[in-house]
Design a protein around this motif. Structure first.
Motif, PDB file in Angstrom:
ATOM      1  N   ALA A   8       0.807  -1.217   0.000  1.00 29.77           N
ATOM      2  CA  ALA A   8       0.000   0.000   0.000  1.00 29.77           C
ATOM      3  C   ALA A   8       0.844   1.273   0.000  1.00 29.77           C
ATOM      4  N   ASP A   9       2.018   1.226   0.636  1.00 25.80           N
ATOM      5  CA  ASP A   9       2.866   2.420   0.709  1.00 25.80           C
ATOM      6  C   ASP A   9       3.777   2.582  -0.500  1.00 25.80           C
ATOM      7  N   GLY A  10       3.623   1.707  -1.486  1.00 24.32           N
ATOM      8  CA  GLY A  10       4.410   1.811  -2.711  1.00 24.32           C
ATOM      9  C   GLY A  10       5.687   1.003  -2.714  1.00 24.32           C
ATOM     10  N   THR A  11       6.024   0.350  -1.608  1.00 26.17           N
ATOM     11  CA  THR A  11       7.247  -0.458  -1.589  1.00 26.17           C
ATOM     12  C   THR A  11       7.031  -1.759  -2.350  1.00 26.17           C
ATOM     13  N   PRO A  12       8.087  -2.279  -2.973  1.00 24.90           N
ATOM     14  CA  PRO A  12       7.941  -3.495  -3.780  1.00 24.90           C
ATOM     15  C   PRO A  12       7.581  -4.714  -2.928  1.00 24.90           C
ATOM     16  N   ILE A  13       6.853  -5.627  -3.531  1.00 22.10           N
ATOM     17  CA  ILE A  13       6.528  -6.904  -2.896  1.00 22.10           C
ATOM     18  C   ILE A  13       7.612  -7.914  -3.290  1.00 22.10           C
ATOM     19  N   PRO A  14       8.252  -8.570  -2.331  1.00 24.67           N
ATOM     20  CA  PRO A  14       9.308  -9.537  -2.680  1.00 24.67           C
ATOM     21  C   PRO A  14       8.780 -10.649  -3.590  1.00 24.67           C
ATOM     22  N   GLU A  15       9.604 -11.045  -4.536  1.00 26.53           N
ATOM     23  CA  GLU A  15       9.197 -12.091  -5.469  1.00 26.53           C
ATOM     24  C   GLU A  15       8.896 -13.402  -4.747  1.00 26.53           C
ATOM     25  N   ALA A  16       9.613 -13.695  -3.670  1.00 25.07           N
ATOM     26  CA  ALA A  16       9.385 -14.939  -2.945  1.00 25.07           C
ATOM     27  C   ALA A  16       7.977 -14.984  -2.355  1.00 25.07           C
ATOM     28  N   TYR A  17       7.445 -13.823  -1.933  1.00 25.12           N
ATOM     29  CA  TYR A  17       6.079 -13.781  -1.425  1.00 25.12           C
ATOM     30  C   TYR A  17       5.095 -14.114  -2.546  1.00 25.12           C
ATOM     31  N   ILE A  18       5.351 -13.564  -3.707  1.00 23.85           N
ATOM     32  CA  ILE A  18       4.445 -13.762  -4.838  1.00 23.85           C
ATOM     33  C   ILE A  18       4.404 -15.225  -5.250  1.00 23.85           C
ATOM     34  N   THR A  19       5.560 -15.856  -5.357  1.00 25.15           N
ATOM     35  CA  THR A  19       5.577 -17.262  -5.776  1.00 25.15           C
ATOM     36  C   THR A  19       4.940 -18.158  -4.717  1.00 25.15           C
ATOM     37  N   GLN A  20       5.116 -17.825  -3.438  1.00 18.85           N
ATOM     38  CA  GLN A  20       4.461 -18.615  -2.392  1.00 18.85           C
ATOM     39  C   GLN A  20       2.945 -18.507  -2.506  1.00 18.85           C
ATOM     40  N   ILE A  21       2.440 -17.301  -2.680  1.00 24.57           N
ATOM     41  CA  ILE A  21       0.996 -17.092  -2.808  1.00 24.57           C
ATOM     42  C   ILE A  21       0.451 -17.877  -4.000  1.00 24.57           C
ATOM     43  N   ARG A  22       1.096 -17.724  -5.148  1.00 24.41           N
ATOM     44  CA  ARG A  22       0.641 -18.407  -6.364  1.00 24.41           C
ATOM     45  C   ARG A  22       0.682 -19.923  -6.199  1.00 24.41           C
ATOM     46  N   ASP A  23       1.820 -20.435  -5.733  1.00 28.31           N
ATOM     47  CA  ASP A  23       2.010 -21.882  -5.696  1.00 28.31           C
ATOM     48  C   ASP A  23       1.120 -22.555  -4.656  1.00 28.31           C
ATOM     49  N   ARG A  24       0.939 -21.940  -3.513  1.00 30.98           N
ATOM     50  CA  ARG A  24       0.110 -22.581  -2.494  1.00 30.98           C
ATOM     51  C   ARG A  24      -1.363 -22.566  -2.883  1.00 30.98           C
ATOM     52  N   GLY A  25      -1.796 -21.522  -3.550  1.00 28.51           N
ATOM     53  CA  GLY A  25      -3.166 -21.518  -4.046  1.00 28.51           C
ATOM     54  C   GLY A  25      -3.408 -22.650  -5.028  1.00 28.51           C
ATOM     55  N   LEU A  26      -2.463 -22.854  -5.942  1.00 24.50           N
ATOM     56  CA  LEU A  26      -2.609 -23.916  -6.939  1.00 24.50           C
ATOM     57  C   LEU A  26      -2.478 -25.300  -6.307  1.00 24.50           C
ATOM     58  N   GLU A  27      -1.598 -25.447  -5.319  1.00 28.05           N
ATOM     59  CA  GLU A  27      -1.415 -26.742  -4.661  1.00 28.05           C
ATOM     60  C   GLU A  27      -2.670 -27.165  -3.896  1.00 28.05           C
ATOM     61  N   LEU A  28      -3.395 -26.207  -3.345  1.00 31.79           N
ATOM     62  CA  LEU A  28      -4.576 -26.501  -2.542  1.00 31.79           C
ATOM     63  C   LEU A  28      -5.845 -26.631  -3.381  1.00 31.79           C
ATOM     64  N   ALA A  29      -5.752 -26.299  -4.644  1.00 31.44           N
ATOM     65  CA  ALA A  29      -6.950 -26.267  -5.490  1.00 31.44           C
ATOM     66  C   ALA A  29      -7.455 -27.664  -5.822  1.00 31.44           C
ATOM     67  N   VAL A  30      -8.766 -27.734  -6.042  1.00 28.43           N
ATOM     68  CA  VAL A  30      -9.446 -28.951  -6.491  1.00 28.43           C
ATOM     69  C   VAL A  30      -9.890 -28.727  -7.934  1.00 28.43           C
ATOM     70  N   ASP A  31      -9.525 -29.618  -8.830  1.00 30.61           N
ATOM     71  CA  ASP A  31      -9.847 -29.454 -10.248  1.00 30.61           C
ATOM     72  C   ASP A  31     -11.279 -29.879 -10.560  1.00 30.61           C
ATOM     73  N   VAL A  32     -12.003 -29.021 -11.271  1.00 23.93           N
ATOM     74  CA  VAL A  32     -13.280 -29.405 -11.875  1.00 23.93           C
ATOM     75  C   VAL A  32     -12.968 -29.773 -13.324  1.00 23.93           C
ATOM     76  N   ASP A  33     -12.988 -31.061 -13.610  1.00 33.53           N
ATOM     77  CA  ASP A  33     -12.710 -31.561 -14.963  1.00 33.53           C
ATOM     78  C   ASP A  33     -14.008 -31.537 -15.759  1.00 33.53           C
ATOM     79  N   TRP A  34     -14.019 -30.718 -16.795  1.00 34.41           N
ATOM     80  CA  TRP A  34     -15.265 -30.400 -17.491  1.00 34.41           C
ATOM     81  C   TRP A  34     -15.797 -31.548 -18.340  1.00 34.41           C
ATOM     82  N   ARG A  35     -17.145 -31.640 -18.350  1.00 30.61           N
ATOM     83  CA  ARG A  35     -17.876 -32.466 -19.310  1.00 30.61           C
ATOM     84  C   ARG A  35     -18.921 -31.568 -19.964  1.00 30.61           C
TER      85      ARG A  35
END
Length: 314
Positions: free
Chosen positions: A256-283
């Motif tokens: 919020a104050d304009g300081t950069p977000i560390p890349e390690a935080y970003i990859t953790q957020i992305r990867d843990r969201g995907l790891e916890l996800a449940v796939d809806v396989d379409w029909r």
């Protein structure tokens, strides 16, 4: 597939099949179910899959009328998609070889849809599942250091061109070519903006989490990993840095104050969201409805042709 929660609980979208409806088509079944019961089920289960009802492109409209009583336009959306008719859109036209990470629709905006409905008009030959994630679980999965760093909120930056440039134009983003209408929308959104010779720059300050209006559950609720170049992968990120400064990217995010977000935080957020996800396989004919606060969604890569439509409501 399901995701394991604390105390041995598991979570997965709740499936309702055509066999359970005793031969009713989906629109009739939803009418019998009633709007209040549908809302109760969605709040309880966070995501519902309606399968085996034989929903066709010609019969989806009455289904959507019952699922989404007040369909919304995709104004201020950043995903590439096409309006099919009314407020019904292709889910995304992001290149099919890429994964779309977990997110809640329009959670960077001042107002977001409460509910989304996806319809499978054509399943991909392989891949192409829509992963969904429990937002409470996603929040709890993040390291305390990351949660604390985001406690002060985040700052979204958009540089929307006037028709020529990277990303979406401001005309496509706001579904209008009227600057006054854009300014009215941004004023109501509590956003900052500045017109330039080549388009408009928009800045928004938002929280990183939110609470569900009914359950009070706190969930991870931002798109930091999608707006940060580290979330795009090394090759795409490098290409952007080679030609632009971060504040000139089509979209960018900082604390919020304009300081950069560390890349390690970003990859953790992305990867843990995907790891916890449940796939809806379409029909073909499947309809997926999600609570857009309690549940994040994304897209797996795919091969062949895939056509998933989406609509949203407040």
């Amino acid at each position: 597939m399901s995701t394991t929660l604390s105390a041995g609980r598991t979570w997965a979208p709740h499936e309702i099949t055509g066999a359970e409806a005793e031969g009713q088509d989906l629109a009739a079944h939803l009418t019998e179910l009633g709007a209040d019961r549908l809302t109760e089920l969605l709040t309880e289960h966070k995501a519902l899959v309606f399968r085996g009802f034989g929903v066709t492109p010609d019969s989806i409209e009455p289904v959507l009328e019952r699922l989404l009583p007040n369909r919304l336009p995709y104004v201020h959306g950043n995903s590439p998609r096409t309006r099919v008719r009314g407020n019904l859109y292709t889910s995304t036209e992001y290149p099919q070889r890429f994964t779309i990470s977990m997110h809640n629709e329009l959670n960077y905006a001042r107002k977001w849809p409460a509910r989304l409905a996806f319809y499978c008009e054509k399943a991909a030959e392989s891949g192409g599942a829509t992963p969904v994630v429990d937002g409470e679980l996603w929040l709890r999965s993040l390291d305390a250091e990351v949660r604390e760093a985001f406690a002060g909120g985040i700052r979204y930056v958009q540089n929307l061109h006037d028709g020529y440039g990277l990303g979406k134009s401001w005309q496509d983003t706001f579904e209008t070519d009227d600057r006054a209408e854009v300014e009215r929308f941004l004023t109501a959104s509590e956003a900052e903006w500045e017109w330039g010779p080549d388009g408009i720059r928009v800045i928004q300050h938002r929280r990183a989490t939110t609470t569900h209006p009914v359950t009070g559950t706190e969930v991870w609720f931002n798109q930091a990993d999608q707006w940060h170049p580290a979330g795009l992968g090394d090759e795409t990120s490098k290409e952007l840095y080679d030609i632009l400064t971060p504040e000139e990217f089509p979209q960018y995010v900082t604390f919020a104050d304009g300081t950069p977000i560390p890349e390690a935080y970003i990859t953790q957020i992305r990867d843990r969201g995907l790891e916890l996800a449940v796939d809806v396989d379409w029909r073909f004919g499947d309809v997926l409805v999600i609570d857009n606060v309690l549940t994040g969604h994304g897209r797996r890569p795919f091969e062949g042709t895939r056509r998933i439509l989406v609509a949203m409501s407040d």
